[in-house]
Design a protein around this motif. Structure first.
Motif, PDB file in Angstrom:
ATOM      1  N   LEU A  59       0.799  -1.219   0.000  1.00  0.00           N
ATOM      2  CA  LEU A  59       0.000   0.000   0.000  1.00  0.00           C
ATOM      3  C   LEU A  59       0.833   1.272   0.000  1.00  0.00           C
ATOM      4  CD1 LEU A  59      -2.490  -1.268   2.717  1.00  0.00           C
ATOM      5  CD2 LEU A  59      -3.014  -0.970   0.305  1.00  0.00           C
ATOM      6  N   ILE A  60       1.953   1.263   0.701  1.00  0.00           N
ATOM      7  CA  ILE A  60       2.791   2.461   0.783  1.00  0.00           C
ATOM      8  C   ILE A  60       4.231   2.105   0.437  1.00  0.00           C
ATOM      9  CG2 ILE A  60       1.350   3.691   2.444  1.00  0.00           C
ATOM     10  CD1 ILE A  60       3.185   2.768   4.670  1.00  0.00           C
ATOM     11  N   HIS A 189       7.147   7.708  10.051  1.00  0.00           N
ATOM     12  CA  HIS A 189       7.246   7.897   8.605  1.00  0.00           C
ATOM     13  C   HIS A 189       6.142   7.142   7.863  1.00  0.00           C
ATOM     14  CE1 HIS A 189      10.922  10.190   8.740  1.00  0.00           C
ATOM     15  NE2 HIS A 189      11.474   9.288   9.527  1.00  0.00           N
ATOM     16  N   ALA A 190       5.716   6.002   8.392  1.00  0.00           N
ATOM     17  CA  ALA A 190       4.621   5.257   7.757  1.00  0.00           C
ATOM     18  C   ALA A 190       3.336   6.067   7.784  1.00  0.00           C
ATOM     19  CB  ALA A 190       4.426   3.909   8.457  1.00  0.00           C
ATOM     20  N   HIS A 191       3.093   6.773   8.885  1.00  0.00           N
ATOM     21  CA  HIS A 191       1.884   7.601   8.962  1.00  0.00           C
ATOM     22  C   HIS A 191       1.918   8.741   7.941  1.00  0.00           C
ATOM     23  CE1 HIS A 191      -0.419   5.894  12.249  1.00  0.00           C
ATOM     24  NE2 HIS A 191       0.709   5.682  12.898  1.00  0.00           N
ATOM     25  N   LEU A 192       3.083   9.300   7.710  1.00  0.00           N
ATOM     26  CA  LEU A 192       3.194  10.338   6.678  1.00  0.00           C
ATOM     27  C   LEU A 192       2.874   9.773   5.301  1.00  0.00           C
ATOM     28  CD1 LEU A 192       6.443  12.242   7.772  1.00  0.00           C
ATOM     29  CD2 LEU A 192       4.063  12.967   8.078  1.00  0.00           C
ATOM     30  N   LYS A 193       3.346   8.544   5.029  1.00  0.00           N
ATOM     31  CA  LYS A 193       3.084   7.915   3.737  1.00  0.00           C
ATOM     32  C   LYS A 193       1.591   7.581   3.583  1.00  0.00           C
ATOM     33  CE  LYS A 193       7.277   7.950   2.152  1.00  0.00           C
ATOM     34  NZ  LYS A 193       8.096   6.749   1.941  1.00  0.00           N
ATOM     35  N   ILE A 194       0.957   7.145   4.658  1.00  0.00           N
ATOM     36  CA  ILE A 194      -0.469   6.821   4.600  1.00  0.00           C
ATOM     37  C   ILE A 194      -1.289   8.064   4.279  1.00  0.00           C
ATOM     38  CG2 ILE A 194      -2.459   6.082   5.992  1.00  0.00           C
ATOM     39  CD1 ILE A 194      -0.517   4.155   7.438  1.00  0.00           C
ATOM     40  N   ALA A 195      -0.876   9.197   4.843  1.00  0.00           N
ATOM     41  CA  ALA A 195      -1.591  10.461   4.582  1.00  0.00           C
ATOM     42  C   ALA A 195      -1.514  10.848   3.112  1.00  0.00           C
ATOM     43  CB  ALA A 195      -1.011  11.571   5.451  1.00  0.00           C
ATOM     44  N   ASP A 196      -0.511  10.335   2.380  1.00  0.00           N
ATOM     45  CA  ASP A 196      -0.320  10.672   0.966  1.00  0.00           C
ATOM     46  C   ASP A 196      -1.036   9.720   0.012  1.00  0.00           C
ATOM     47  OD1 ASP A 196       1.179  12.976   1.192  1.00  0.00           O
ATOM     48  OD2 ASP A 196       3.092  11.901   1.327  1.00  0.00           O
ATOM     49  N   LEU A 197      -1.752   8.729   0.529  1.00  0.00           N
ATOM     50  CA  LEU A 197      -2.455   7.789  -0.341  1.00  0.00           C
ATOM     51  C   LEU A 197      -3.650   8.493  -0.997  1.00  0.00           C
ATOM     52  CD1 LEU A 197      -2.458   4.532   1.835  1.00  0.00           C
ATOM     53  CD2 LEU A 197      -1.208   4.922  -0.295  1.00  0.00           C
ATOM     54  N   GLU A 213     -10.194   4.037   1.481  1.00  0.00           N
ATOM     55  CA  GLU A 213     -10.161   2.586   1.697  1.00  0.00           C
ATOM     56  C   GLU A 213      -8.741   2.091   1.925  1.00  0.00           C
ATOM     57  OE1 GLU A 213     -12.187   0.280  -1.174  1.00  0.00           O
ATOM     58  OE2 GLU A 213     -14.154   1.117  -0.728  1.00  0.00           O
ATOM     59  N   ARG A 214      -7.815   2.566   1.104  1.00  0.00           N
ATOM     60  CA  ARG A 214      -6.420   2.144   1.289  1.00  0.00           C
ATOM     61  C   ARG A 214      -5.843   2.720   2.579  1.00  0.00           C
ATOM     62  NH1 ARG A 214      -2.240   2.963  -3.156  1.00  0.00           N
ATOM     63  NH2 ARG A 214      -3.305   4.924  -3.560  1.00  0.00           N
ATOM     64  N   GLN A 215      -6.234   3.938   2.936  1.00  0.00           N
ATOM     65  CA  GLN A 215      -5.756   4.525   4.190  1.00  0.00           C
ATOM     66  C   GLN A 215      -6.234   3.711   5.384  1.00  0.00           C
ATOM     67  OE1 GLN A 215      -7.186   8.590   3.745  1.00  0.00           O
ATOM     68  NE2 GLN A 215      -5.133   9.319   3.255  1.00  0.00           N
ATOM     69  N   ILE A 216      -7.491   3.307   5.363  1.00  0.00           N
ATOM     70  CA  ILE A 216      -8.033   2.502   6.460  1.00  0.00           C
ATOM     71  C   ILE A 216      -7.305   1.163   6.545  1.00  0.00           C
ATOM     72  CG2 ILE A 216     -10.065   1.185   7.219  1.00  0.00           C
ATOM     73  CD1 ILE A 216     -11.775   3.562   6.227  1.00  0.00           C
ATOM     74  N   GLU A 217      -7.113   0.515   5.396  1.00  0.00           N
ATOM     75  CA  GLU A 217      -6.420  -0.776   5.391  1.00  0.00           C
ATOM     76  C   GLU A 217      -4.995  -0.644   5.920  1.00  0.00           C
ATOM     77  OE1 GLU A 217      -5.059  -4.388   2.363  1.00  0.00           O
ATOM     78  OE2 GLU A 217      -6.070  -2.614   1.568  1.00  0.00           O
ATOM     79  N   ALA A 218      -4.287   0.406   5.477  1.00  0.00           N
ATOM     80  CA  ALA A 218      -2.904   0.608   5.920  1.00  0.00           C
ATOM     81  C   ALA A 218      -2.840   0.858   7.421  1.00  0.00           C
ATOM     82  CB  ALA A 218      -2.273   1.769   5.158  1.00  0.00           C
ATOM     83  N   LEU A 219      -3.782   1.639   7.945  1.00  0.00           N
ATOM     84  CA  LEU A 219      -3.800   1.908   9.383  1.00  0.00           C
ATOM     85  C   LEU A 219      -4.129   0.648  10.168  1.00  0.00           C
ATOM     86  CD1 LEU A 219      -5.580   5.389   9.429  1.00  0.00           C
ATOM     87  CD2 LEU A 219      -3.218   4.926  10.121  1.00  0.00           C
ATOM     88  N   GLN A 220      -5.078  -0.147   9.674  1.00  0.00           N
ATOM     89  CA  GLN A 220      -5.401  -1.407  10.349  1.00  0.00           C
ATOM     90  C   GLN A 220      -4.163  -2.289  10.464  1.00  0.00           C
ATOM     91  OE1 GLN A 220      -8.593  -2.608   7.698  1.00  0.00           O
ATOM     92  NE2 GLN A 220     -10.116  -2.355   9.299  1.00  0.00           N
ATOM     93  N   LEU A 221      -3.416  -2.367   9.399  1.00  0.00           N
ATOM     94  CA  LEU A 221      -2.204  -3.186   9.396  1.00  0.00           C
ATOM     95  C   LEU A 221      -1.152  -2.611  10.337  1.00  0.00           C
ATOM     96  CD1 LEU A 221      -2.019  -3.829   5.558  1.00  0.00           C
ATOM     97  CD2 LEU A 221      -2.346  -5.594   7.294  1.00  0.00           C
ATOM     98  N   LEU A 222      -0.982  -1.299  10.280  1.00  0.00           N
ATOM     99  CA  LEU A 222       0.022  -0.655  11.124  1.00  0.00           C
ATOM    100  C   LEU A 222      -0.315  -0.839  12.597  1.00  0.00           C
ATOM    101  CD1 LEU A 222       2.608   0.951  10.578  1.00  0.00           C
ATOM    102  CD2 LEU A 222       1.265   3.053  10.719  1.00  0.00           C
ATOM    103  N   PHE A 223      -1.592  -0.779  12.931  1.00  0.00           N
ATOM    104  CA  PHE A 223      -2.003  -0.957  14.327  1.00  0.00           C
ATOM    105  C   PHE A 223      -1.689  -2.369  14.823  1.00  0.00           C
ATOM    106  CE2 PHE A 223      -5.569   2.477  14.075  1.00  0.00           C
ATOM    107  CZ  PHE A 223      -4.598   3.462  13.978  1.00  0.00           C
TER     108      PHE A 223
END
Length: 301
Positions: A59-60, A189-197, A213-223
């Motif tokens: 995703l990122i 840095h991952a959160h900065l990349k997620i904000a750019d999706l 949708e991709r932001q939610i998925e990326a955050l779910q994974l990061l959590f």
């Protein structure tokens, strides 16, 4: 959909655990995803991290250094020069506090969360207070409440001794005094990349519209990569802020207003200023606002 993709990862984890644990093979199994996730996280942390990170990198884009930081193989290079040295001294001070049994300023534990959850439970009953989390409380009352929580006491917050603003401010103080942000410096840095999706148009060009949708998925994974206490408290906190924002017609605190109050405590690296973050400050604040708005989806599996 993000939920479907995350469920596929959870299913992979469950199958991996079952196939590699002889005691589970051939036995009737109650399908509890949390059990399998935690079992793999505890028994084979490297495998767990590799599975989750491989899905995050779909995703990122994380260059080698940032990927190593996310996996804990390198110390993150953060704005304002914060890094190993400042982290060492903060950890040293937190260890001293932990020896005294102090909740505030100590590394996050389930015991600490149990104490702070008293504040969260009380605030859930007082969400209509105008300026909640923005208007500061009384410093004397806050210190009394802080001392009580540090002593491990159960506090009767409904007695009228403390105001909602005292409790709300102290919750922010607790988060701000953690040795590292609730979302951890490794994930910065991952959160900065997620904000750019962003979404793409029919020609494959990136638009200016966030890809939710991709932001939610990326955050779910990061959590999933957060330490268990951090994940537990984050879930409690985001639910509280989501419910607070739902009452914004009474308390005047929208998700964006709440993000301005909490981003410095849960996402900004320690010992940095808004000036250090420069153009990233808007991304970080918007990122926390997004988490608040979508908190009910972020912890579903």
């Amino acid at each position: 959909m993000p939920l479907q993709k995350l469920s596929a990862l959870i299913e992979t984890i469950c199958n991996f655990v079952i196939c590699n644990d002889p005691s589970l093979r051939g036995q009737p199994i109650i399908f509890n995803p949390d059990f399998f996730v935690e079992k793999l996280r505890h028994e084979k942390p490297e495998v767990f991290t590799e599975l989750v990170v491989s899905n995050i990198t779909r995703l990122i884009d994380l260059p080698g250094t940032e990927l190593a930081q996310l996996m804990g193989e390198e110390e993150p290079k953060l704005p304002g020069g914060t890094g190993t040295a400042s982290g060492f001294f903060r950890s040293l001070m937190s260890l001293k506090r932990k020896d005294k049994g102090v909740v505030f300023g100590s590394p996050l534990t389930e015991e600490g969360i149990a104490q702070v959850s008293q504040l969260i439970e009380y605030l859930h009953k007082n969400l209509r207070v105008e300026g909640l989390f923005r208007v500061p409380g009384n410093s004397v009352r806050q210190q009394l409440l802080k001392d009580a929580l540090n002593s491990g006491l159960d506090v009767d917050l409904d007695s009228g001794e403390f105001h909602s603003n005292d409790v709300a401010t102290l919750l922010k103080v607790f988060l701000g005094e953690l040795p590292e942000p609730l979302l951890t410096r490794k994930h910065f840095h991952a959160h900065l990349k997620i904000a750019d999706l962003m979404l793409f148009d029919e020609k494959g060009n990136k638009t200016g519209a966030p890809d939710k949708e991709r932001q939610i998925e990326a955050l779910q994974l990061l959590f999933l990569l957060l330490p268990a206490p951090n994940r537990s408290l984050l879930k409690l906190l985001l639910d509280l802020l989501y419910q607070t924002a739902k009452k914004q017609d009474k308390n005047k605190m929208s998700a964006h207003n709440l993000a301005l109050m909490f981003a410095p405590h849960i996402l900004w690296p320690r010992n940095v200023t808004a000036n250090d973050l420069q153009e990233n400050i808007t991304k970080l604040n918007n990122g926390v606002a997004f988490m608040i708005k979508h908190s009910q989806k972020l912890f579903k599996q």
